[in-house]
Design an enzyme around this catalytic site. Structure first.
Site, PDB file in Angstrom:
ATOM      1  N   GLU A   1      -0.899  -8.812   4.876  1.00 47.13           N
ATOM      2  CA  GLU A   1      -0.696  -8.863   6.325  1.00 47.13           C
ATOM      3  C   GLU A   1      -1.997  -8.737   7.102  1.00 47.13           C
ATOM      4  OE1 GLU A   1      -0.717  -4.437   5.585  1.00 47.13           O
ATOM      5  OE2 GLU A   1      -0.231  -6.267   4.484  1.00 47.13           O
TER       6      GLU A   1
ATOM      7  N   HIS B   1      -3.421  -5.860   0.929  1.00 42.18           N
ATOM      8  CA  HIS B   1      -2.767  -6.087   2.218  1.00 42.18           C
ATOM      9  C   HIS B   1      -2.742  -7.566   2.600  1.00 42.18           C
ATOM     10  CE1 HIS B   1      -2.398  -1.894   3.760  1.00 42.18           C
ATOM     11  NE2 HIS B   1      -3.421  -1.665   2.945  1.00 42.18           N
TER      12      HIS B   1
ATOM     13  N   CYS C   1       0.845  -1.195   0.000  1.00 44.47           N
ATOM     14  CA  CYS C   1       0.000   0.000   0.000  1.00 44.47           C
ATOM     15  C   CYS C   1       0.887   1.254   0.000  1.00 44.47           C
ATOM     16  CB  CYS C   1      -0.968  -0.036   1.183  1.00 44.47           C
ATOM     17  SG  CYS C   1      -2.368   1.090   1.009  1.00 44.47           S
TER      18      CYS C   1
END
Length: 227
Positions: free
Chosen positions: A202, A200, A85
């Site tokens: 994560e 994302h 990002c």
């Protein structure tokens, strides 16, 4: 295995990155944006957020931070750098990856889960995914529209540097959430060691949240060391 997570003023996904790396068995340490020495680390993670408040452009000021000189040397040595990002935006602003991330076509901040197809599975980040698998990953950005000139796009496609591409989760026609050219969601450097992506991984590593599609991304890094 020891990874650095760079903390820029305004970053807000650093703890998510730490959780994901440690869940995969990787030792993660926070590094402040003023640091100039990354010796002793096996990888560097540039997290998402709004570094320096996104002033000028998203990632533009962070790309001039002292730590980025060390990140550049780190990448030139062939070691792994991941930008997610805002981290991807920083990598393009720093010239470590080609292209730019522009404002979403809808001119809104977009936060939702999207389909992301794996285009390459010969990289440490993707080796645990079947090629062509469509992952369900969160996005959260206002400036995520990948843009590059025609020559750069042709090189990215011709050299297989597009790693992730937006794709339908079901049969939706509007699967591209931001207008990225060629549906590009993530790219890699020519050496294969610097990766930037807008979705994302994560944020998709824990069963409690109902989605672990991002976990193999981090487990693949561990597998690379074990090879």
């Amino acid at each position: 295995m020891r990874w650095a997570i760079v903390r820029f003023p305004g970053a807000n996904c650093d703890e998510d990155a730490r959780f994901a790396l440690e869940k995969a068995g990787i030792r993660a340490e926070f590094v402040w944006h003023t640091e100039r020495d990354l010796r002793g680390f096996d990888g560097v993670f540039l997290p998402g957020g709004f570094s320096y408040g996104d002033y000028l452009r998203a990632g533009a000021l962070a790309a001039k931070s002292p730590v980025m000189e060390a990140v550049r040397r780190f990448a030139e040595e062939g070691r792994y750098v991941v930008g997610v990002c805002n981290g991807f935006q920083i990598l393009t602003e720093a010239g470590l990856l080609p292209g730019a991330l522009l404002a979403n076509l809808n001119l809104h901040f977009t936060c939702k889960e999207v389909g992301v197809r794996v285009e390459r599975n010969d990289l440490p980040f993707t080796r645990l995914y079947p090629r062509g698998q469509v992952l369900r990953l969160p996005i959260a950005h206002g400036e995520g529209r990948y843009y590059a000139d025609p020559e750069t796009l042709a090189r990215l496609e011709g050299e297989g540097l597009v790693v992730f591409r937006y794709a339908p989760l079901k049969d939706e026609a509007d699967y591209n959430p931001n207008g990225s050219l060629h549906d590009i969601a993530g790219i890699v450097s020519e050496k294969g060691n610097v990766l930037g992506m807008m979705p994302h991984p994560e944020r998709a590593v824990d069963e409690v949240l109902g989605n672990t599609d991002g976990l193999p991304f981090f487990l693949g890094l561990v597998r690379e060391v074990a090879r």
